[in-house]
Write an enzyme that holds these catalytic residues in place. Structure first.
Site, PDB file in Angstrom:
ATOM      1  CE  LYS A 112      -4.353  -1.575   1.872  1.00  0.00           C
ATOM      2  NZ  LYS A 112      -5.353  -1.438   2.929  1.00  0.00           N
ATOM      3  CE  LYS A 197      -7.359  -8.068  -0.711  1.00  0.00           C
ATOM      4  NZ  LYS A 197      -7.429  -7.595   0.686  1.00  0.00           N
ATOM      5  CE  LYS A 200     -14.213  -3.483   2.560  1.00  0.00           C
ATOM      6  NZ  LYS A 200     -12.961  -3.481   3.334  1.00  0.00           N
TER       7      LYS A 200
HETATM    8  P1  AMP Z   1     -11.183  -5.943   4.548  1.00  0.00           P
HETATM    9  O1  AMP Z   1     -12.054  -5.722   3.350  1.00  0.00           O
HETATM   10  O2  AMP Z   1      -9.756  -5.797   4.188  1.00  0.00           O
HETATM   11  O3  AMP Z   1     -11.604  -5.221   5.734  1.00  0.00           O
HETATM   12  O4  AMP Z   1     -11.370  -7.479   4.895  1.00  0.00           O
HETATM   13  C1  AMP Z   1     -12.380  -8.023   5.724  1.00  0.00           C
HETATM   14  C2  AMP Z   1     -12.248  -9.531   5.734  1.00  0.00           C
HETATM   15  O5  AMP Z   1     -12.496 -10.061   4.431  1.00  0.00           O
HETATM   16  C3  AMP Z   1     -10.836 -10.002   6.111  1.00  0.00           C
HETATM   17  O6  AMP Z   1     -10.950 -11.169   6.904  1.00  0.00           O
HETATM   18  C4  AMP Z   1     -10.205 -10.338   4.796  1.00  0.00           C
HETATM   19  O7  AMP Z   1      -9.206 -11.311   4.900  1.00  0.00           O
HETATM   20  C5  AMP Z   1     -11.407 -10.865   4.002  1.00  0.00           C
HETATM   21  N1  AMP Z   1     -11.217 -10.644   2.559  1.00  0.00           N
HETATM   22  C6  AMP Z   1     -11.091  -9.444   1.935  1.00  0.00           C
HETATM   23  N2  AMP Z   1     -10.937  -9.609   0.604  1.00  0.00           N
HETATM   24  C7  AMP Z   1     -10.942 -10.957   0.389  1.00  0.00           C
HETATM   25  C8  AMP Z   1     -10.831 -11.784  -0.776  1.00  0.00           C
HETATM   26  N3  AMP Z   1     -10.676 -11.244  -1.994  1.00  0.00           N
HETATM   27  N4  AMP Z   1     -10.887 -13.117  -0.624  1.00  0.00           N
HETATM   28  C9  AMP Z   1     -11.057 -13.668   0.602  1.00  0.00           C
HETATM   29  N5  AMP Z   1     -11.177 -12.952   1.735  1.00  0.00           N
HETATM   30  C10 AMP Z   1     -11.129 -11.619   1.635  1.00  0.00           C
END
Ligand code: AMP
Ligand code: TRP
Length: 332
Positions: A112, A197, A200
Site C-alpha cells: 500500500k 485479490k 474493495k
Molecule cells: P477488509 O475488506 O480488508 O476489511 O477485509 C475483511 C475480511 O475479508 C478479512 O478477513 C479479509 O481477509 C477478508 N477478505 C477481503 N478480501 C478478500 C478476498 N478477496 N478473498 C477472501 N477474503 C477476503
C-alpha cells in the site's frame, strides 16, 4: 468458551471476497459455536486518504450488511470500533511492544505504501502502525480465534508475537490468538485480474462483485471474467488462475470441491454461466434483507449501541490490566 474476534474495514463497499473469505463463516459457523465479536473497524479506514462523509456512510452500510448476512445480535456482539475507546488505548501499548522493523516487513504496508507513493500520495504514519491497532482489536478481548481471509494471516502472526512478547516482559496479560481460514475461497481473486485479490478498491470495479450489486450487474461481471488460454476446464491455480478462481467461487456457493467441479464442465462459457447464477442466488436474500434493514436505521443504531456497551465491558478490564502491567500508575 472460545472467544472469536474479527472485523471489516469501511474503506469501500463489501465484496464477494469479504463474504466468502470471512463474513459467511462468521454467520454460519462462528457465531453459533463461540462467544464472538464482529466489528466495523472504522479507525482502520483512516489509514489511507478518506472522505469523512463516505467513511461514515460505509460504516453504517457495513454494519447493516453484517446483520443482513445473518449475524444475530442475540448470538454475537456487533459494534463499531471507534465506539469503544479501549482499542486506541491498547494500540499505543502495542506500538511500544512492536519494533519499527517488524512493522515495516508487513506485506500490506509495503504494497500500500508503494502504491500511494507511485501515485503521488503521501503515506500516513498510521498505515505503518496499523497492525498494532489490529493487534489491540484482537488482544483486548482475550481472543482465541481470528477468522480472516488469507491476506490477514501475517497480521495475526504479528499479533501473536506481540502477545507473547508482552506476556514475557510484563507478566501474563493476553491470550495468544490464532488465525482460522475458510475451507475454500480464502482468497477470491479479481475477475479481471486473477493474479490479484478481489479488493474493495481496485481501479475499476469491473472485476469486483459487490454484495449490493444488482443481479444483472453481478451476472455480467462474472460472464466477462478473464479466463485463460486453452479450452479445458481444469483446477490449476498456477497455470489457469482465472478458471481456478471461478471454480473456487462456484465451490464456495454450493457443494463439491473445485477439482470435482472442473470435471463437470467442458467449456468456460458453461462454467461462467453456472457461477454467475450461483452467486446471484447466494446474494439475493442478503440484498433483500439489506434493503429492509436500511429502511430502519434506528434498529441498526440500537444494535450497534448495545454491541459497543457489551464490547466495552469485556475490553476494559483487559486493557486496564495491560496498563498496570506495563508500568503505568493506576488513576485513583
Ligand atoms: P477488509 O475488506 O480488508 O476489511 O477485509 C475483511 C475480511 O475479508 C478479512 O478477513 C479479509 O481477509 C477478508 N477478505 C477481503 N478480501 C478478500 C478476498 N478477496 N478473498 C477472501 N477474503 C477476503
Ligand atoms: N486488517 C483487517 C483487514 O484489512 C481488518 C481488521 C482490523 C481485523 N482489525 C481486525 C480483522 C481484527 C480481524 C481482527 O481486513
Amino acid at each position: 468458551m472460545t472467544r472469536i474476534f474479527s472485523g471489516v474495514k469501511p474503506t469501500g463497499h463489501l465484496t464477494l471476497g469479504n463474504y466468502l473469505g470471512a463474513v459467511r463463516g462468521w454467520v454460519e459457523v462462528d457465531q453459533h459455536r463461540a462467544d464472538a465479536l464482529f466489528s466495523v473497524v472504522d479507525l482502520h479506514a483512516l489509514t489511507v486518504e478518506h472522505d469523512p462523509a463516505r467513511v461514515r456512510r460505509l460504516s453504517r452500510q457495513a454494519a447493516t450488511l453484517l446483520l443482513a448476512a445473518g449475524l444475530d445480535p442475540a448470538l454475537c456482539t456487533v459494534f463499531v470500533q471507534s465506539h469503544v475507546d479501549e482499542h486506541a488505548r491498547l494500540s499505543y501499548l502495542l506500538e511500544c511492544t512492536a519494533t519499527d522493523g517488524e512493522l515495516r516487513r508487513m506485506i500490506q504496508y509495503k504494497e500500500k505504501s508503494a502504491r500511494a507513493l507511485a501515485s503521488g500520495e503521501s503515506v500516513r504514519f498510521s498505515l505503518l502502525s496499523y497492525p498494532a491497532l489490529m493487534a489491540a482489536d484482537i488482544l483486548a478481548y482475550r481472543t482465541d480465534e481470528v477468522p480472516v481471509g488469507d491476506d490477514q494471516t501475517q497480521h495475526v502472526e504479528l499479533t501473536r508475537d506481540l502477545a507473547v512478547r508482552f506476556n514475557q516482559r510484563y507478566g501474563h496479560t493476553f491470550v495468544v490468538p490464532r488465525a482460522t481460514r475458510p475451507p475454500v475461497a480464502a482468497r477470491v481473486m479479481d475477475l479481471q485480474d486473477p493474479m490479484s485479490k478481489m479488493g474493495k478498491s481496485h481501479e475499476s470495479g469491473a472485476g469486483i462483485v459487490y454484495l449490493l450489486d444488482d443481479a444483472d450487474v453481478a451476472r455480467k461481471k462474472i460472464m466477462r471474467a478473464v479466463t485463460d488460454s486453452g479450452q479445458e476446464v481444469a483446477y490449476d491455480p498456477e497455470a489457469k488462475p482465472g478458471v481456478a478462481n471461478l471454480l473456487e467461487i462456484l465451490a464456495a456457493c454450493g457443494t463439491g470441491s473445485p477439482d470435482e467441479l472442473a470435471g463437470m464442465y467442458d467449456s468456460y462459457g458453461a462454467l461462467k454461466k453456472d457461477t454467475a447464477e450461483a452467486v446471484v442466488e447466494l446474494l439475493r436474500p442478503l440484498r433483500e434483507r439489506h434493503a429492509a434493514l436500511a429502511a430502519d436505521p434506528g434498529y441498526v443504531d440500537g444494535v450497534l449501541k448495545e454491541g459497543a456497551e457489551r464490547a466495552r465491558g469485556m475490553a476494559r478490564p483487559v486493557v486496564d490490566a495491560a496498563y498496570r502491567a506495563i508500568g503505568l500508575l493506576p488513576a485513583g
